[in-house]
Design a protein around this motif. Structure first.
Motif, PDB file in Angstrom:
ATOM      1  N   ASP A   1       7.334   0.156   5.279  1.00 18.86           N
ATOM      2  CA  ASP A   1       8.423   0.070   4.295  1.00 18.86           C
ATOM      3  C   ASP A   1       9.449   1.141   4.602  1.00 18.86           C
ATOM      4  O   ASP A   1       9.127   2.313   4.753  1.00 18.86           O
ATOM      5  N   LYS A   2      10.697   0.740   4.665  1.00 18.59           N
ATOM      6  CA  LYS A   2      11.778   1.690   4.907  1.00 18.59           C
ATOM      7  C   LYS A   2      12.370   2.193   3.585  1.00 18.59           C
ATOM      8  O   LYS A   2      13.396   2.852   3.574  1.00 18.59           O
ATOM      9  N   GLY A   3      11.737   1.858   2.473  1.00 22.21           N
ATOM     10  CA  GLY A   3      12.178   2.329   1.160  1.00 22.21           C
ATOM     11  C   GLY A   3      12.540   1.219   0.194  1.00 22.21           C
ATOM     12  O   GLY A   3      12.540   1.424  -1.020  1.00 22.21           O
TER      13      GLY A   3
ATOM     14  N   VAL B   1       0.865  -1.183   0.000  1.00 22.51           N
ATOM     15  CA  VAL B   1       0.000   0.000   0.000  1.00 22.51           C
ATOM     16  C   VAL B   1       0.903   1.234   0.000  1.00 22.51           C
ATOM     17  O   VAL B   1       1.823   1.331   0.813  1.00 22.51           O
ATOM     18  N   GLN B   2       0.622   2.162  -0.928  1.00 14.95           N
ATOM     19  CA  GLN B   2       1.441   3.361  -1.053  1.00 14.95           C
ATOM     20  C   GLN B   2       0.577   4.569  -1.436  1.00 14.95           C
ATOM     21  O   GLN B   2      -0.588   4.423  -1.797  1.00 14.95           O
ATOM     22  N   ASN B   3       1.167   5.737  -1.399  1.00 14.21           N
ATOM     23  CA  ASN B   3       0.544   6.961  -1.879  1.00 14.21           C
ATOM     24  C   ASN B   3       0.677   6.939  -3.398  1.00 14.21           C
ATOM     25  O   ASN B   3       1.770   6.720  -3.920  1.00 14.21           O
ATOM     26  N   ALA B   4      -0.430   7.146  -4.122  1.00 16.50           N
ATOM     27  CA  ALA B   4      -0.387   7.113  -5.578  1.00 16.50           C
ATOM     28  C   ALA B   4      -1.571   7.887  -6.148  1.00 16.50           C
ATOM     29  O   ALA B   4      -2.577   8.086  -5.456  1.00 16.50           O
TER      30      ALA B   4
ATOM     31  N   CYS C   1      -2.441   2.832  -5.515  1.00 12.44           N
ATOM     32  CA  CYS C   1      -2.148   2.799  -4.085  1.00 12.44           C
ATOM     33  C   CYS C   1      -2.068   1.383  -3.524  1.00 12.44           C
ATOM     34  O   CYS C   1      -1.636   1.212  -2.387  1.00 12.44           O
ATOM     35  N   GLU C   2      -2.457   0.368  -4.293  1.00  7.93           N
ATOM     36  CA  GLU C   2      -2.327  -1.010  -3.823  1.00  7.93           C
ATOM     37  C   GLU C   2      -1.748  -1.878  -4.941  1.00  7.93           C
ATOM     38  O   GLU C   2      -2.140  -1.751  -6.104  1.00  7.93           O
TER      39      GLU C   2
ATOM     40  N   SER D   1       1.334   6.636   2.762  1.00  2.00           N
ATOM     41  CA  SER D   1       0.126   6.048   2.168  1.00  2.00           C
ATOM     42  C   SER D   1      -1.093   6.743   2.753  1.00  2.00           C
ATOM     43  O   SER D   1      -1.071   7.241   3.880  1.00  2.00           O
ATOM     44  N   TYR D   2      -2.162   6.802   1.974  1.00  8.38           N
ATOM     45  CA  TYR D   2      -3.360   7.528   2.395  1.00  8.38           C
ATOM     46  C   TYR D   2      -3.926   7.004   3.711  1.00  8.38           C
ATOM     47  O   TYR D   2      -4.454   7.761   4.492  1.00  8.38           O
ATOM     48  N   ASN D   3      -3.821   5.726   3.933  1.00  6.23           N
ATOM     49  CA  ASN D   3      -4.465   5.110   5.090  1.00  6.23           C
ATOM     50  C   ASN D   3      -3.460   4.674   6.153  1.00  6.23           C
ATOM     51  O   ASN D   3      -3.731   3.761   6.917  1.00  6.23           O
ATOM     52  N   ASN D   4      -2.316   5.335   6.225  1.00  9.22           N
ATOM     53  CA  ASN D   4      -1.287   4.885   7.162  1.00  9.22           C
ATOM     54  C   ASN D   4      -1.736   4.945   8.615  1.00  9.22           C
ATOM     55  O   ASN D   4      -1.286   4.155   9.431  1.00  9.22           O
TER      56      ASN D   4
END
Length: 194
Positions: free
Chosen positions: A142-144, A81-84, A157-158, A127-130
């Motif tokens: 995620d550390k990158g 899950v990420q910002n996108a 985002c997924e 991410s939007y829902n962090n």
């Protein structure tokens, strides 16, 4: 941490074979929360097969990042899950997102148990829902590594990445992917990447 030359070669092979599309920045002013032409165009799927040495290198890197020993003979499923710029779930209320998150965890755990897989849930700090994801013990921040090395397209985002014990893999960008996961886990073998 310095990765071995073989790991770098394996990772480059995977990225070249599975991510020939242009990278897209995850920074955006407006989020597309509709299942429209833009969203459909952003969905992507990549298939491939690693040779045994590449498989070991990738599996070792995943173990380091996930801080766990991965069971031999198990398929690895990474849910991400990420910002996108494309995120249908972002259009829901926080309460609905929480319910959808819990249902997704349950469904993917069931799919994994049925298909000899172990699943992991990883999210980015932006991410939007962090706020919701960070309260679920199954989710790993995620550390990158995953953002920069595994999920290199930042349009949805997924996403997910599956790695079977025989080296066969699938990377998918797009939400609501339960059917794709289940279909890939039951697929027949494909050719190795040379």
């Amino acid at each position: 941490m310095i990765y071995s030359r073989n790991f770098i070669c394996a990772l480059v092979t995977v990225l070249i074979a599975s991510c020939t599309s242009k990278k897209t920045s995850h920074k955006t002013s407006a989020v597309n929360t509709k299942y429209n032409k833009e969203y459909i165009a952003s969905k992507k799927s990549f298939l491939g097969k690693l040779n045994p040495a590449q498989y070991i290198e990738i599996k070792t890197a995943l173990e380091l990042e996930l801080k766990t020993k991965l069971t031999e003979g198990k398929t690895i499923l990474i849910n991400y899950v990420q910002n996108a710029p494309n995120c249908i779930y972002e259009g829901n209320s926080k309460k609905n997102i929480s319910i959808v998150t819990d249902n997704g965890l349950r469904i993917l755990n069931e799919i994994s148990a049925k298909n000899n897989a172990i699943d992991f849930f990883v999210f980015t700090k932006d991410s939007y829902n962090n706020a919701i994801l960070s309260t679920r013990e199954q989710f790993i921040l995620d550390k990158g590594f995953f953002h920069n090395k595994v999920f290199t397209l930042h349009e949805n985002c997924e996403d997910f990445f599956i790695l079977k014990p025989d080296g066969e893999f699938m990377k998918y960008y797009g939400e609501d992917y339960y059917t794709e996961v289940e279909c890939f886990l039951s697929r027949k073998k494909i050719k190795e990447i040379k």
